[in-house]
Scaffold this motif. Sequence first.
Motif, PDB file in Angstrom:
ATOM      1  N   ILE A  44      -2.521  -1.437  -0.768  1.00  0.00           N
ATOM      2  CA  ILE A  44      -2.276  -0.394  -1.766  1.00  0.00           C
ATOM      3  C   ILE A  44      -3.112   0.847  -1.458  1.00  0.00           C
ATOM      4  O   ILE A  44      -2.621   1.973  -1.526  1.00  0.00           O
ATOM      5  CB  ILE A  44      -2.559  -0.925  -3.188  1.00  0.00           C
ATOM      6  CG1 ILE A  44      -1.499  -1.955  -3.573  1.00  0.00           C
ATOM      7  CG2 ILE A  44      -2.586   0.212  -4.202  1.00  0.00           C
ATOM      8  CD1 ILE A  44      -1.769  -2.662  -4.875  1.00  0.00           C
ATOM      9  N   PHE A  84       3.845  -3.401  -8.465  1.00  0.00           N
ATOM     10  CA  PHE A  84       3.974  -3.560  -7.026  1.00  0.00           C
ATOM     11  C   PHE A  84       4.554  -4.930  -6.711  1.00  0.00           C
ATOM     12  O   PHE A  84       4.540  -5.840  -7.529  1.00  0.00           O
ATOM     13  CB  PHE A  84       2.629  -3.405  -6.306  1.00  0.00           C
ATOM     14  CG  PHE A  84       1.692  -4.570  -6.504  1.00  0.00           C
ATOM     15  CD1 PHE A  84       1.709  -5.649  -5.649  1.00  0.00           C
ATOM     16  CD2 PHE A  84       0.804  -4.583  -7.560  1.00  0.00           C
ATOM     17  CE1 PHE A  84       0.854  -6.727  -5.839  1.00  0.00           C
ATOM     18  CE2 PHE A  84      -0.046  -5.634  -7.758  1.00  0.00           C
ATOM     19  CZ  PHE A  84      -0.020  -6.720  -6.894  1.00  0.00           C
ATOM     20  N   LEU A  95       5.968  -0.378  -3.570  1.00  0.00           N
ATOM     21  CA  LEU A  95       5.475   0.257  -4.786  1.00  0.00           C
ATOM     22  C   LEU A  95       6.600   0.867  -5.619  1.00  0.00           C
ATOM     23  O   LEU A  95       6.389   1.195  -6.781  1.00  0.00           O
ATOM     24  CB  LEU A  95       4.453   1.342  -4.442  1.00  0.00           C
ATOM     25  CG  LEU A  95       3.182   0.870  -3.745  1.00  0.00           C
ATOM     26  CD1 LEU A  95       2.284   2.042  -3.420  1.00  0.00           C
ATOM     27  CD2 LEU A  95       2.442  -0.150  -4.593  1.00  0.00           C
TER      28      LEU A  95
END
Length: 112
Positions: A44, A84, A95
């Motif tokens: 991420i 996510f 995402l």
Amino acid sequence: MLKSRPFLLLVVAPLAFTAIVGAAIFGNQALSAGKVDQEIRAAIAAELDTASTVELSQLQEIQYGYGVCGLYRTDESANGLASFFYDTTNRRLVLDVNSRAYTANCGLSSVC
């Protein structure tokens, strides 16, 4: 002394072996779960190109552990939590909640 040897070989040795194998299996499971969390945080942060910490919540394993759905938040984010999907097999992060990969794995239809 000769009489205690069969007790050690027949009772204590198998119990000790079973305890060692059980500790290895369950310890490995606990360590691998933390490892996946770290992989998701790193993915991420790389996707968002940020150096701030990533907080994960509401994690749910899907497809027998081959994927993880959940929510994340960064320190820089003012919007709150975002969704996510992480594919643990291919190490791919999604995402976009409107993408096919997210809706197929984390959408409401896959739960019902």
